[in-house]
Design a protein around this motif. Structure first.
Motif, mmCIF file in Angstrom:
data_model
loop_
_atom_site.group_PDB
_atom_site.id
_atom_site.type_symbol
_atom_site.label_atom_id
_atom_site.label_comp_id
_atom_site.label_asym_id
_atom_site.label_seq_id
_atom_site.Cartn_x
_atom_site.Cartn_y
_atom_site.Cartn_z
ATOM 1 N N VAL A 360 0.843 -1.203 0.000
ATOM 2 C CA VAL A 360 0.000 0.000 0.000
ATOM 3 C C VAL A 360 0.880 1.255 0.000
ATOM 4 O O VAL A 360 0.639 2.198 -0.774
ATOM 5 C CB VAL A 360 -0.931 -0.010 1.237
ATOM 6 N N ASN A 361 1.916 1.261 0.845
ATOM 7 C CA ASN A 361 2.807 2.428 0.888
ATOM 8 C C ASN A 361 3.466 2.666 -0.464
ATOM 9 O O ASN A 361 3.574 3.806 -0.925
ATOM 10 C CB ASN A 361 3.880 2.235 1.948
ATOM 11 N N ALA A 362 3.895 1.562 -1.124
ATOM 12 C CA ALA A 362 4.564 1.696 -2.421
ATOM 13 C C ALA A 362 3.623 2.318 -3.439
ATOM 14 O O ALA A 362 4.029 3.169 -4.248
ATOM 15 C CB ALA A 362 5.044 0.327 -2.897
ATOM 16 N N LYS A 363 2.355 1.933 -3.368
ATOM 17 C CA LYS A 363 1.354 2.463 -4.293
ATOM 18 C C LYS A 363 1.311 3.999 -4.182
ATOM 19 O O LYS A 363 1.323 4.708 -5.190
ATOM 20 C CB LYS A 363 -0.012 1.850 -3.940
ATOM 21 N N PHE A 364 1.276 4.500 -2.942
ATOM 22 C CA PHE A 364 1.196 5.952 -2.758
ATOM 23 C C PHE A 364 2.540 6.641 -3.023
ATOM 24 O O PHE A 364 2.579 7.772 -3.497
ATOM 25 C CB PHE A 364 0.693 6.287 -1.353
ATOM 26 N N ALA A 365 3.621 5.925 -2.714
ATOM 27 C CA ALA A 365 4.950 6.514 -2.922
ATOM 28 C C ALA A 365 5.183 6.793 -4.405
ATOM 29 O O ALA A 365 5.826 7.785 -4.772
ATOM 30 C CB ALA A 365 6.026 5.582 -2.386
ATOM 31 N N ASP A 367 2.834 7.385 -6.630
ATOM 32 C CA ASP A 367 1.790 8.236 -7.203
ATOM 33 C C ASP A 367 2.239 9.693 -7.224
ATOM 34 O O ASP A 367 2.401 10.312 -6.171
ATOM 35 C CB ASP A 367 0.520 8.069 -6.343
ATOM 36 N N PRO A 368 2.490 10.264 -8.395
ATOM 37 C CA PRO A 368 2.983 11.646 -8.442
ATOM 38 C C PRO A 368 1.960 12.664 -7.938
ATOM 39 O O PRO A 368 2.315 13.776 -7.540
ATOM 40 C CB PRO A 368 3.303 11.859 -9.922
ATOM 41 N N GLU A 369 0.692 12.255 -7.954
ATOM 42 C CA GLU A 369 -0.372 13.175 -7.528
ATOM 43 C C GLU A 369 -0.459 13.255 -6.000
ATOM 44 O O GLU A 369 -0.998 14.212 -5.464
ATOM 45 C CB GLU A 369 -1.733 12.675 -8.045
ATOM 46 N N PHE A 370 0.063 12.197 -5.344
ATOM 47 C CA PHE A 370 -0.152 12.108 -3.896
ATOM 48 C C PHE A 370 0.811 13.016 -3.138
ATOM 49 O O PHE A 370 1.999 13.088 -3.437
ATOM 50 C CB PHE A 370 0.025 10.655 -3.430
ATOM 51 N N GLY A 371 0.278 13.712 -2.190
ATOM 52 C CA GLY A 371 1.137 14.567 -1.371
ATOM 53 C C GLY A 371 0.373 15.049 -0.165
ATOM 54 O O GLY A 371 -0.853 15.002 -0.125
ATOM 55 N N SER A 372 1.109 15.504 0.835
ATOM 56 C CA SER A 372 0.463 15.962 2.055
ATOM 57 C C SER A 372 0.303 17.479 2.005
ATOM 58 O O SER A 372 1.273 18.206 1.758
ATOM 59 C CB SER A 372 1.325 15.550 3.251
ATOM 60 N N ALA A 373 -0.911 17.929 2.233
ATOM 61 C CA ALA A 373 -1.163 19.377 2.208
ATOM 62 C C ALA A 373 -0.398 20.055 3.339
ATOM 63 O O ALA A 373 0.126 21.157 3.190
ATOM 64 C CB ALA A 373 -2.654 19.643 2.340
ATOM 65 N N PHE A 374 -0.311 19.362 4.458
ATOM 66 C CA PHE A 374 0.381 19.933 5.605
ATOM 67 C C PHE A 374 1.853 20.184 5.285
ATOM 68 O O PHE A 374 2.459 21.144 5.744
ATOM 69 C CB PHE A 374 0.263 18.973 6.804
#
Lengths: 442, 311
Positions: A360-365, A367-374
């Motif tokens: 699951v972590n690799a999937k998000f890692a 993903d170029p779209e994924f990021g933390s707003a904070f």
């Protein structure tokens, strides 16, 4: 009037006596009834001991509790060992407790997990049906295993920790807020100390508490707190921290306060002057509430990089208590939080957690779209996925939590200048003797 | 012959007296005497918990007491230091408390002053005692913390250009503890002393006034001598309470007795052993020392005050 008063008093006394009698007499008969009627079925109450509300929040959102079971949370703050004390008392009376009062699952931190995994208070979870650890990070499994390798629990998070810095302050001090360039500027302790000097020159604090960097040092120790003969030993790395703490305090690079104090967290507001905090994913989404404050906070003005040394902090392990009367629910909860892809994805996506599921972590890692707003859009999962491989779970003892707390609070007095170095150490040794009579101090 | 049946009827009522006071003695034996004996018994054992394993109880004789009175590396004996802290904290709170309470009690009972709204004032001065000590102490902690309102106020008024760390200085920490104990207990003492003064025959005051005694003379020659029994009671109860001081300094210093353990009281020391390690042996030894100390000091106070009266 007096007579009326006397009558009232008498009544109150009789009533209170009667109330006591009621409890004592009517309670026992109901319990054997229950036990006798449904011995094979699972208990109706699932008791979970925890030291804060973090996991409770995820559990309530993402876990479907089987029908007919009530989940009972027993939450005790962990400071000064209060959580362990309460939990120990419950576990020690486990065999004599009524089924509904038995501890089914409890949460533990890396600092003291050994105490429970190496005791009979926890049970083998592979026997309960939690067998698939292929996606979990190896250190989380290792930490939850006893000396002979029997797995007693799982962690729902993986906790590689990073240096969390204020982008605006980094820009002012270093001229950049790019994680790679900031990392280059603080890649070892000498560089870190040099940046602290620059930050102080511009009126900033490098950290908000002299204990902020403690974990980075203590995670990289080469020897545990006590040797084979139970002698207390202070590792070289810890001694380096002690020197740094005093230096930072004397030069005004930091504040003399606990990392959980209001003084430390007040620096997280937009008006705060502190440049760096250290922590894993749970730290910036659970413990940096001031930075996320809608009015006074500064969400988005933060970023992470590895910092001077790789380290990890905490992790919340779910341990299976021996004698639980809800074994199948216990296994189900554990499987859900490490192997259920949907739940793990939600933890990463909605809760900004770094889950204990590599896939699951690799999937998000990736993903170029994924990021933390904070973190101003930075993909923290990618950063943590890189760091997670470096985590080593070694040189831990059952004493870690209180020895870490005790050293910090007693050393702080020396940093403030209220006691001499010898007095601070002597006070720390006294503290150790009071908490753990069997540890031999100098 | 005629008188004998009468005598037989003259039942002894004394047994009823014993029956009526029995509940107190039974409760005392169960809840005070038994634990006290057990504490003394426990103090001769090694008995603590290490994580989830219980160590002991093993009989170790006087070892706990020896440990207790062994000097540390700097040569000071911990328990004596904490006893000193406790006495200092008690004196700092109790002396002003008794002086102010005595003064207030005299004002309130004075037939000359006839203060109005007495009931109101009595209630107000008693109020701080109704707050839980730990809550009161938490309040002070918040008020005087580095980011608290007192520091903000001092900076805004320009009285201080930097944050004052009240909890790093022995004098301020102890001062705050004394102040809190004073605030919490002076109302209670006032009311006790007022009861004592009101028990004195008013005609004595009138007589002394007629004889031309000044207020001071009346106080020292009439009020004080006649008030001694109540005063002794007040001081001894305050002393016992003071030696058991725990919640205020514990909460205020987060259990650490900062700075340099100078506000660690005897009971905080005991609590340190009872916390994580459940060390009943050491805690028992400390309790016994506190018990002996309390007894000695009470006798001392009692003797010194009652001797004054005889003179």
């Amino acid at each position: 009037m007096k007579k009326l008063f006397a009558l009232l008093l008498a009544l109150v006394m009789i009533l209170s006596l009667a109330a006591c009698g009621d409890k004592g007499e009517s309670a026992p008969p109901t319990e054997p009834d229950k036990e006798g009627a449904e011995p094979a079925k699972e208990g109706k109450v699932f008791n979970i001991h925890a030291w804060n509300e973090e996991f409770k929040g995820f559990f309530e959102k993402y876990y479907q509790v089987p029908e007919g079971i009530t989940v009972n949370w027993i939450i005790t703050p962990s400071a000064d060992g209060a959580y362990q004390d309460k939990l120990d008392a419950a576990l020690m009376s486990q065999s004599g407790a009524a089924d509904d009062d038995k501890v089914d699952m409890f949460l533990a931190e890396a600092d003291y997990i050994l105490k429970y995994t190496n005791s009979d208070a926890t049970q083998d979870i592979t026997a309960l049906g939690v067998t698939d650890f292929s996606n979990a990070y190896p250190y989380t499994v290792q930490a939850a295993s006893d000396a002979s390798g029997v797995v007693k629990g799982v962690s729902f998070q993986c906790c590689p920790a990073a240096m969390i810095y204020r982008r605006s302050i980094a820009k002012d001090v270093l001229g950049t807020d790019d994680p790679a360039q900031v990392q280059a500027a603080v890649s070892d302790w000498d560089k870190f100390n040099a940046v602290a000097e620059q930050a102080a020159a511009k009126g900033y604090l490098m950290t908000a508490s002299e204990a902020a960097t403690y974990r980075v040092f203590s995670n990289n120790v080469s020897a545990p707190w006590v040797d084979g003969n139970n002698n207390l030993q202070i590792d070289e790395n810890i001694q380096t921290w002690m020197k740094q703490a005093k230096e930072f305090s004397d030069k005004g690079y930091t504040q003399d306060c606990d990392i959980w104090s209001d003084e430390c967290t007040a620096q997280m507001f937009a008006s705060g002057k502190a440049m760096c905090y250290f922590g894993p994913a749970w730290y910036f989404n659970f413990s940096m509430g001031n930075a996320q404050d809608a009015e006074k906070g500064c969400s988005g003005d933060w970023a992470i990089c590895q910092g001077p040394q790789a380290h990890f902090w905490g992790g919340t392990w779910l341990l299976a208590a021996s004698g639980s009367d809800n074994p199948s629910m216990l296994a189900d909860v554990m499987n859900t939080f490490i192997n259920d892809e949907e739940v793990c994805s939600l933890l990463v996506e909605k809760e900004a957690q770094f889950s204990n599921n590599k896939a699951v972590n690799a999937k998000f890692a990736e993903d170029p779209e994924f990021g933390s707003a904070f973190l101003g859009g930075q993909n923290d999962t990618a950063m943590f996925a890189e760091m997670a491989g470096n985590i080593k779970f070694e040189n831990q003892t059952v004493y870690d939590q209180l020895l870490n707390e005790g050293l910090q609070s007693n050393w702080r007095e020396y940093c403030k200048g209220t006691v001499s170095e010898e007095e601070a150490m002597s006070n720390f040794y006294k503290y150790v003797n009071e908490k753990y009579p069997s540890i031999v101090t100098p | 012959m005629g008188k004998q049946p009468l005598r037989r009827k003259g039942v002894s009522y004394a047994k009823w007296g014993y029956i009526f006071i029995a509940p107190f003695f039974i409760a005392y034996a169960i809840f005070h005497l038994a634990p006290q004996v057990l504490t003394i018994y426990n103090s001769f054992f090694e008995n603590y918990r290490e994580g989830l394993t219980q160590v002991g109880p093993n009989f170790v004789g006087l070892k706990n007491y020896v440990t207790l009175f062994t000097p540390d590396s700097s040569g000071s004996v911990d328990i004596l230091k904490y006893a000193g802290n406790t006495v200092a904290l008690w004196v700092g709170g109790a002396v002003p408390q008794i002086i102010i309470a005595l003064l207030l009690a005299i004002f309130f009972t004075s037939y000359r002053l006839r203060i109005k709204g007495q009931a109101f004032f009595k209630a107000v001065i008693y109020l701080p005692n109704l707050i839980m000590a730990s809550a009161f102490s938490m309040l002070f902690y918040t008020l005087f913390s580095n980011v608290g309102p007192v520091n903000q106020l001092l900076m805004q008024l320009g009285w201080s250009d930097h944050v004052i760390d009240f909890f790093a200085v022995k004098f301020t920490v102890r001062g705050l503890i004394c102040l809190m104990n004073f605030l919490m207990w002076f109302g209670n003492t006032t009311i006790l002393l007022m009861a004592g003064i009101m028990g004195i025959d008013q005609s004595l005051f009138e007589a002394s006034t007629i004889d031309g005694a000044s207020s001071l003379q009346t106080f020292f020659r009439v009020t004080l001598p006649l008030l001694t029994p109540i005063l002794v009671y007040t001081i001894i109860t305050a002393l016992i309470g003071g030696l058991q001081m725990f919640d205020v300094p514990q909460v205020l210093t987060n259990g650490l007795g900062t700075p340099n353990r100078s506000s660690t009281t005897l009971i905080m020391y005991l609590n340190n052993y009872l916390g994580t390690s459940k060390n009943y042996g050491m805690a028992g030894a400390i309790s016994v020392v506190v018990f002996i100390l309390t007894g000695l000091l009470s006798v001392l106070v009692f003797k010194s005050l009652t001797r004054q009266r005889e003179q």
